[in-house]
Design a protein around this motif. Sequence first.
Motif, mmCIF file in Angstrom:
data_model
loop_
_atom_site.group_PDB
_atom_site.id
_atom_site.type_symbol
_atom_site.label_atom_id
_atom_site.label_comp_id
_atom_site.label_asym_id
_atom_site.label_seq_id
_atom_site.Cartn_x
_atom_site.Cartn_y
_atom_site.Cartn_z
ATOM 1 N N LYS A 48 -3.030 3.778 -2.855
ATOM 2 C CA LYS A 48 -2.934 2.866 -4.000
ATOM 3 C C LYS A 48 -2.284 1.579 -3.517
ATOM 4 O O LYS A 48 -1.581 1.569 -2.514
ATOM 5 C CB LYS A 48 -2.099 3.499 -5.102
ATOM 6 N N TYR A 49 -2.526 0.504 -4.250
ATOM 7 C CA TYR A 49 -1.900 -0.752 -3.884
ATOM 8 C C TYR A 49 -1.378 -1.452 -5.120
ATOM 9 O O TYR A 49 -1.845 -1.226 -6.237
ATOM 10 C CB TYR A 49 -2.862 -1.661 -3.116
ATOM 11 N N LYS A 50 -0.366 -2.294 -4.895
ATOM 12 C CA LYS A 50 0.231 -3.111 -5.952
ATOM 13 C C LYS A 50 0.550 -4.470 -5.342
ATOM 14 O O LYS A 50 0.827 -4.574 -4.153
ATOM 15 C CB LYS A 50 1.543 -2.492 -6.452
ATOM 16 N N PHE A 97 0.844 -1.190 0.000
ATOM 17 C CA PHE A 97 0.000 0.000 0.000
ATOM 18 C C PHE A 97 0.877 1.237 0.000
ATOM 19 O O PHE A 97 1.909 1.271 0.669
ATOM 20 C CB PHE A 97 -0.922 0.012 1.221
ATOM 21 N N GLN A 98 0.440 2.247 -0.745
ATOM 22 C CA GLN A 98 1.191 3.493 -0.805
ATOM 23 C C GLN A 98 0.227 4.664 -0.750
ATOM 24 O O GLN A 98 -0.763 4.708 -1.499
ATOM 25 C CB GLN A 98 2.003 3.547 -2.099
ATOM 26 N N LYS A 99 0.506 5.584 0.159
ATOM 27 C CA LYS A 99 -0.313 6.786 0.279
ATOM 28 C C LYS A 99 0.188 7.812 -0.734
ATOM 29 O O LYS A 99 1.367 8.147 -0.752
ATOM 30 C CB LYS A 99 -0.218 7.337 1.701
ATOM 31 N N THR A 100 -0.713 8.269 -1.571
ATOM 32 C CA THR A 100 -0.370 9.274 -2.585
ATOM 33 C C THR A 100 -1.329 10.458 -2.446
ATOM 34 O O THR A 100 -2.356 10.344 -1.764
ATOM 35 C CB THR A 100 -0.508 8.688 -4.003
#
Length: 194
Positions: A44-46, A36-39
């Motif tokens: 968003k997730y990958k 998970f990445q906070k933008t």
Amino acid sequence: MSEDETRKHHYIPVFYLKKWLSKNNAKNDSLTITEFQKTPAGVKYKYKTPAQTAYGIDLYRRDDLPQSIRDVLEKKVMSIIDNEASIIHEALLENKIPNNTHDRSVWARFIMSIIHRNPERVYDLTHSFEKSMQMVSEDIRKNYGKYRNDTNPHSYQELEKQLDPFQNGYDFSLLLSNLMNDREFGNVLEHNPI
């Protein structure tokens, strides 16, 4: 292993991440981790493999060390901590509690490494260390006459010429290594049941 692979310095070791694998994608059967990445646009997730996440390129590399040992923190500190901890981790997953001093020390060192090896902590430690070294150097430069004894060079400029240009790199590497091997904190972890 490619050069790119050796430049990936994992702040969460691959052996630890492997235990979080799951089938995340109905289209294929591969096991992955959800990153998970906070933008600014939201979270968003990958899906990634353990080798593809939780690393920084050259995170522990020290350009203020001789070329041959610039990766000493990764190769001689982190890799040893991780290799030893992976064995203890497997035992813990099988409900086998470390019952000897060596194994408890290995696990305590691993926990301490997790605290100090993330990118933000490495950045903070690096900048605090550099600032401290600049302050010390400036103090010595200004007050060299007071600090100087008969065995020291006559001027600060002469002293500077004698200093090892890699000394800060050695000192920072030792600092980070010592933080991960802190005896007081290690004793608390080592002597209290998990």
